[in-house]
Design a protein around this motif. Sequence first.
Motif, short mmCIF file in Angstrom:
data_model
loop_
_atom_site.label_atom_id
_atom_site.label_comp_id
_atom_site.label_asym_id
_atom_site.label_seq_id
_atom_site.Cartn_x
_atom_site.Cartn_y
_atom_site.Cartn_z
N ARG A 89 0.84 -1.19 0.00
CA ARG A 89 0.00 0.00 0.00
C ARG A 89 0.88 1.25 0.00
N GLN A 90 0.37 2.30 -0.63
CA GLN A 90 1.05 3.59 -0.70
C GLN A 90 2.43 3.48 -1.34
N SER A 91 2.56 2.56 -2.27
CA SER A 91 3.85 2.41 -2.96
C SER A 91 4.10 3.60 -3.87
N PRO A 92 5.36 3.99 -4.03
CA PRO A 92 5.67 5.01 -5.03
C PRO A 92 5.52 4.45 -6.43
N VAL A 93 5.55 5.32 -7.40
CA VAL A 93 5.47 4.94 -8.81
C VAL A 93 6.90 4.79 -9.33
N PHE A 94 7.16 3.71 -10.04
CA PHE A 94 8.48 3.42 -10.59
C PHE A 94 8.52 3.84 -12.05
N VAL A 95 9.56 4.57 -12.41
CA VAL A 95 9.69 5.05 -13.78
C VAL A 95 11.12 4.87 -14.25
N VAL A 96 11.27 4.77 -15.57
CA VAL A 96 12.58 4.81 -16.21
C VAL A 96 12.67 6.11 -17.00
N LEU A 97 13.75 6.84 -16.78
CA LEU A 97 13.99 8.08 -17.50
C LEU A 97 15.19 7.92 -18.41
N PRO A 98 15.23 8.70 -19.49
CA PRO A 98 16.45 8.71 -20.31
C PRO A 98 17.65 9.10 -19.45
N GLU A 99 18.82 8.61 -19.84
CA GLU A 99 20.01 8.80 -19.01
C GLU A 99 20.34 10.27 -18.77
N ALA A 100 19.99 11.13 -19.71
CA ALA A 100 20.33 12.55 -19.56
C ALA A 100 19.32 13.31 -18.71
N ALA A 101 18.16 12.71 -18.47
CA ALA A 101 17.11 13.42 -17.72
C ALA A 101 17.43 13.45 -16.24
N ARG A 102 17.16 14.58 -15.59
CA ARG A 102 17.38 14.72 -14.16
C ARG A 102 16.10 15.24 -13.53
N PRO A 103 15.36 14.35 -12.84
CA PRO A 103 14.06 14.78 -12.30
C PRO A 103 14.21 15.63 -11.06
N ARG A 104 13.18 16.43 -10.77
CA ARG A 104 13.13 17.14 -9.51
C ARG A 104 12.75 16.16 -8.40
N HIS A 105 13.12 16.51 -7.19
CA HIS A 105 12.77 15.66 -6.06
C HIS A 105 11.26 15.72 -5.82
N ARG A 106 10.62 14.56 -5.88
CA ARG A 106 9.18 14.48 -5.69
C ARG A 106 8.84 13.23 -4.89
N ASP A 107 7.83 13.37 -4.05
CA ASP A 107 7.33 12.20 -3.33
C ASP A 107 6.68 11.23 -4.31
N ARG A 108 6.63 9.98 -3.89
CA ARG A 108 5.88 8.93 -4.59
C ARG A 108 6.45 8.57 -5.95
N ILE A 109 7.68 8.92 -6.24
CA ILE A 109 8.29 8.53 -7.51
C ILE A 109 9.66 7.92 -7.24
N VAL A 110 9.91 6.76 -7.83
CA VAL A 110 11.23 6.13 -7.81
C VAL A 110 11.75 6.10 -9.24
N VAL A 111 12.98 6.57 -9.42
CA VAL A 111 13.54 6.75 -10.76
C VAL A 111 14.73 5.82 -10.97
N ALA A 112 14.77 5.20 -12.13
CA ALA A 112 15.95 4.48 -12.60
C ALA A 112 16.31 5.06 -13.96
N HIS A 113 17.59 5.12 -14.24
CA HIS A 113 18.06 5.58 -15.54
C HIS A 113 18.56 4.38 -16.33
N HIS A 114 17.78 3.97 -17.32
CA HIS A 114 18.14 2.86 -18.18
C HIS A 114 17.87 3.26 -19.63
N ARG A 115 18.54 2.58 -20.52
CA ARG A 115 18.27 2.80 -21.94
C ARG A 115 17.02 2.02 -22.34
N LEU A 116 16.09 2.70 -22.96
CA LEU A 116 14.88 2.06 -23.47
C LEU A 116 14.84 2.24 -24.98
N ALA A 117 14.86 1.13 -25.69
CA ALA A 117 14.67 1.18 -27.14
C ALA A 117 13.21 1.50 -27.44
N PRO A 118 12.92 2.04 -28.62
CA PRO A 118 11.51 2.34 -28.94
C PRO A 118 10.58 1.15 -28.78
#
Length: 323
Positions: A89-118
């Motif tokens: 319950r109340q888990s954060p949302v997991f996302v993959v961002l492009p390696e160059a992207a730098r997210p702002r600090h936000r609650d409820r988000i977990v970020v990994a930087h991986h390469r995603l092909a189309p």
Amino acid sequence: MPRAPHVPRELAFLPFSADRAITAGLLTRRMLRSSCWRRLLPDVYVHEDGYRPDDHRMWCDAVALTLPPGAALAGPSAAYLWGVDLLPRQSPVFVVLPEAARPRHRDRIVVAHHRLAPDDVTRFAGLPVTTGVRTAFDLGRSAFAGSVRRTDGVATDWDADRSEGRTRALVAVDALLNRRVVRLSDLAAYLAAHPRRPGTAQLRELLPLAEPLSESPMETRLRLVLYDAGLPSPTAQHEVYDARGRFLARVDLAYPRLRIALEYEGDHHRERAHFRRDVARLNALRAAGWLVLRFTADDVLRSPGRVVRQVAQALSERRSPRR
């Protein structure tokens, strides 16, 4: 009596970008200050009728509005959208961002930087999400246990216990296979095409252990306990018939030749109606010559050694010639 604020139909239930809604003429900044709107993230709001704080789908909808091009909902959140709930319950949302992207600090988000092909990304109800095979690939190699960081710097339940990453990885792969989100052959082919990604050694080890018939995380955990102890691999979801060919039961795990059944007993087995069915089923199995060992979550999680000893003893006794 004050008049209820106007709620545009387009904004009645789902999260939305305030800037986009205002630009489209659906709201004004003044209207947005009404108590009927809930702020989820910077620039992301939802109407109070659509606010469900423990609804992971709502948070996925909200976070997706903030993602840059090339990003996707991934890992446990992608699995959730594909119908496999691995989240507390109340888990954060997991996302993959492009390696160059730098997210702002936000609650409820977990970020990994991986390469995603189309072709690693698809759309699910309008949301960018990793494909079934990419989701299984990431979870099977624990990509969200070693290289993730929550954007507010707080550790998450998913990566808190690194020593259990291998078990959670197999649980995730089994669940995705069971729900037919991915096929084992497709996952093996994807792994072969990406052999040098971090964590692939673990996934390569787990693939032969993966079981599409596994119907619960605890069944997977029980199987892995036996495997790690060097015991033979049991058959999953084995159907038992009597001497006349009549169906008696389907057991979670079995050693069919020795007529040994291993059952995981969840809390639902304590319900009166379920308990009565269990008793009748157990008696039928015993009458057919089956030995049934029943285990609880406490057995598997806290006393795995005892589980191994009981199963090993049963195997030994059944293998011994009868005098």
